[in-house]
Design an enzyme around this catalytic site. Structure first.
Site: not given
Length: 278
Positions: A127, A196
């Site tokens: 991320e 995710e």
């Protein structure tokens, strides 16, 4: 508990197990490695293989994950001249050293799919996209370096970067979120991956325990697949407990239940007769 949990995941329909690699537990001091007991990464991956599933190895080595210091070992902050997750020589040297260590361990045990093993994907960084944009040129340079470094390790399996819209070829950018049906990879020849799919959320002391209706989760997955998605990962399918001081902050509890299908204690969460998926 590993084999029991992995078998429960398989019984639930999964065919891949995603796991982070936690730098702070595996290298508690510079050059001194710990892969014993519950930190035996090779044993964990071989257990997944024995049960008959594949592995996505999310090396990071920054993993976030509501984990103490984001997975970084504390000694790292005392390296002279270091600046984390940017175009910085001391940081890149330490990160490359740990990443190479993990990859070589996997190669030695022939655990990459290119060697006949179960690891079909690996992740570098985590991320980083928002951080990269905030840092500008230094962030972009670091992204390109991390991708080139990872690919250069020659694993024979694809590398991914989640929430990284500018992931350079051949690294695949992937989506994280509650919904990813509007996501497209940054090149038309890359597969659409959802690293995710959030089944819930983490719990903070004094805060609510978040729950996500299973119907909403299933519908989000269906829409992603309908629009060409080829891989999705439930985050979490089982979160467990972050013992001791491993839970991150501020105020994150030791429970990492995450409203997951397998709860904190390893029990399968069953739907009631009123919760049927239509």
């Amino acid at each position: 508990m590993w084999e029991d949990l992995i078998r429960k995941a398989k019984d639930g329909g999964l065919d891949v197990i995603d796991t982070y690699v936690f730098w702070n537990v595996h290298e508690p001091s510079p050059g001194n490695y710990n892969f014993q007991g519950r930190y035996d990464l090779v044993r964990f991956i071989k257990t997944v293989q024995r049960v008959g599933l594949y592995v996505h190895l999310r090396i990071g080595p920054y993993v976030c994950a509501e984990w103490n210091f984001g997975g970084f070992p504390v000694w790292l902050k005392y390296v002279p001249g270091i600046s984390f997750r940017t175009d910085n020589g001391p940081f890149k040297a330490a990160m490359q050293s740990f990443t190479q260590k993990i990859v070589q361990m996997m190669k030695n045990e022939k655990l990459f799919q290119s060697q006949g093993g179960p690891i079909i994907l690996s992740q570098i960084e985590n991320e980083y996209g928002p951080e990269s944009r905030a840092l500008g040129g230094a962030g972009h340079a670091y992204t390109n370096w991390a991708a080139k470094m990872a690919v250069g390790l020659g694993t024979g399996v694809p590398w991914v970067m989640c929430k990284q819209d500018d992931a350079p070829d051949p690294v695949i950018n992937a989506c994280n979120g509650f919904y990813c049906d509007d996501f497209s990879p940054n090149k038309p020849y890359k597969p659409s991956l959802w690293t995710e799919s959030w089944s819930g959320w983490f719990t903070e002391f004094g805060g609510p325990i978040y729950q996500r209706p299973v119907q909403d989760l299933a519908f989000g997955i269906a829409r992603f697949i309908q629009k060409g998605g080829s891989f999705f990962n439930y985050y979490m399918y089982h979160g467990g407990t972050n013992f001791g001081r491993s839970a991150g902050g501020p105020f994150v509890t030791t429970s990492y239940d995450y409203d997951a299908p397998i709860d904190e204690y390893g029990q399968i969460i069953m739907l009631s007769k009123h919760d049927k998926i239509l």
